[in-house]
Design an enzyme around this catalytic site. Structure first.
Site, mmCIF file in Angstrom:
data_model
loop_
_atom_site.group_PDB
_atom_site.id
_atom_site.type_symbol
_atom_site.label_atom_id
_atom_site.label_comp_id
_atom_site.label_asym_id
_atom_site.label_seq_id
_atom_site.Cartn_x
_atom_site.Cartn_y
_atom_site.Cartn_z
ATOM 1 N N ASP A 88 0.848 -1.192 0.000
ATOM 2 C CA ASP A 88 0.000 0.000 0.000
ATOM 3 C C ASP A 88 0.892 1.254 0.000
ATOM 4 O OD1 ASP A 88 -2.405 1.470 0.223
ATOM 5 O OD2 ASP A 88 -2.344 1.430 2.425
ATOM 6 N N THR B 287 -8.055 2.574 9.203
ATOM 7 C CA THR B 287 -8.410 3.248 10.451
ATOM 8 C C THR B 287 -9.504 2.517 11.237
ATOM 9 O OG1 THR B 287 -7.736 5.372 9.525
ATOM 10 C CG2 THR B 287 -9.233 5.447 11.403
ATOM 11 N N ASP C 101 2.992 4.880 -5.423
ATOM 12 C CA ASP C 101 2.271 6.133 -5.218
ATOM 13 C C ASP C 101 3.143 7.309 -5.640
ATOM 14 O OD1 ASP C 101 0.839 8.314 -4.472
ATOM 15 O OD2 ASP C 101 0.497 7.693 -2.402
HETATM 16 O O1 TD3 Z 1 -4.165 3.329 2.099
HETATM 17 N N1 TD3 Z 1 -4.991 3.262 3.148
HETATM 18 C C1 TD3 Z 1 -4.520 2.685 4.401
HETATM 19 C C2 TD3 Z 1 -3.424 3.514 5.065
HETATM 20 C C3 TD3 Z 1 -3.879 4.894 5.450
HETATM 21 C C4 TD3 Z 1 -3.500 5.303 6.871
HETATM 22 O O2 TD3 Z 1 -4.641 5.329 7.714
HETATM 23 C C5 TD3 Z 1 -6.278 3.734 3.000
HETATM 24 O O3 TD3 Z 1 -6.595 4.311 1.977
HETATM 25 C C6 TD3 Z 1 -7.315 3.544 4.105
HETATM 26 O O4 TD3 Z 1 -7.433 4.715 4.836
HETATM 27 P P1 TD3 Z 1 -8.390 4.883 6.124
HETATM 28 O O5 TD3 Z 1 -7.609 5.770 7.057
HETATM 29 O O6 TD3 Z 1 -9.654 5.554 5.657
HETATM 30 O O7 TD3 Z 1 -8.681 3.555 6.711
HETATM 31 ZN ZN ZN Z 2 -4.508 5.043 1.028
#
Ligand code: TD3
Ligand code: ZN
Length: 283
Positions: A81, A232, A103
């Site tokens: 990710d 989150t 990214d």
């Molecule tokens: O890529 N991610 C996970 C990592 C983000 C840090 O929280 C997401 O897009 C999910 O983000 P979220 O914070 O809405 O769960």
């Molecule tokens: Zn993300």
């Protein structure tokens, strides 16, 4: 069963549903996600941020996923990710990840295309799928006005050029979500999503989906989102239960007693998301 991300998402794209992509940092989180997916007969992504790689180690994370994925019948993709560099992506490709995100969304378009193209070349040669991102997610406290929206959100014409020139397998788009806990209520730009889906006709990814209301998620899935990232809400499920347990039992020192219930709550949250995204019964 470990499979590529493309295999999972091509099926989701053709059949109009979304697959959950859940972040994990330890054994209990991973077990919770995979047992939820197995119970729901749902394909699933388990994903590691760069922070998770340095916290747990690339070898440990890879070994855990390869072992546990071999014990379930549903398709599982191991995904990087928000890979921040070509080097990190290559490290994961060499260590058994079946999907990587590069990214480059902070670069201007040409730079983003270039780094994504380089990762695609290496990944595809190894049978690994690639996600990239175009546009920028909001900060959690941002109040975004119309001009800022156009500057930040994914531009459909650029998206077409981006995927053609980079060769990525699926694209993360910015349509109004943010990472972390929302202060206000997120409002998604559904018209933009529709246009991008029509122009690209490929799997699309939604980041920052924790805290987005169920109706908006359902609508985003109906308009073509096929991978939805959740971190989150799982962290909160784990931590809330842990805090409650430790507050109630101040004498406990057996780790299994106070981590076990957190694992159960994370699993319940993953099941809830799988059903909301429509991936239950799709494996
Ligand atoms: O890529 N991610 C996970 C990592 C983000 C840090 O929280 C997401 O897009 C999910 O983000 P979220 O914070 O809405 O769960
Ligand atoms: Zn993300």
């Amino acid at each position: 069963m470990l499979v590529t991300g493309k295999e999972i998402l091509d099926h989701a794209h053709k059949n109009g549903y979304a697959v959950g992509a859940f972040n994990f940092v330890n054994m209990e989180m991973l077990q919770a996600i995979l047992s939820a997916a197995e119970e729901e007969k749902a394909p699933v992504f388990v994903q590691t941020s760069e922070g998770a790689l340095s916290y747990a180690g690339v070898g440990m994370l890879s070994a855990m996923v390869h072992q546990l994925a071999s014990e379930v019948s549903v398709p599982v993709a191991l995904h990087l990710d928000h890979g921040g560099s070509f080097e990190t992506a290559v490290k994961c490709i060499r260590n058994g990840w079946s999907s990587v995100m590069i990214d480059g969304s902070h670069h201007p378009l040409e730079g983003n295309i270039e780094v994504s193209r380089r990762v695609v070349d290496v990944a595809h040669a190894s049978g690994v799928s690639v996600e990239a991102e175009l546009g920028r997610l909001g900060g959690i406290e941002d109040n975004i006005c119309v001009d800022e929206k156009d500057a930040m959100y994914t531009n459909p014409a650029e998206a077409k050029q981006f995927v053609t020139e980079s060769g990525v397998d699926y694209l993360a788009i910015a349509i109004g979500t943010a990472h972390g806990k929302y202060k206000g209520v997120p409002k998604l730009d559904f018209d933009r999503l529709s246009t991008i889906k029509q122009d690209l006709n490929m799997p699309l990814v939604l980041h920052g989906a924790s805290g987005v209301d169920e109706e908006s998620i359902k609508k985003a899935v109906s308009l073509g989102i096929n991978k939805i990232n959740i971190d989150t809400e799982l962290r909160c499920a784990y931590t809330d239960r842990l805090r409650a347990y430790l507050a109630e039992d101040t004498e406990v020192y057996d780790l299994r007693k106070y981590i076990g219930p957190s694992r159960e709550d994370v699993k319940a949250k993953v099941i809830e998301k799988i059903r909301l995204f429509g991936s239950n019964g799709k494996a």
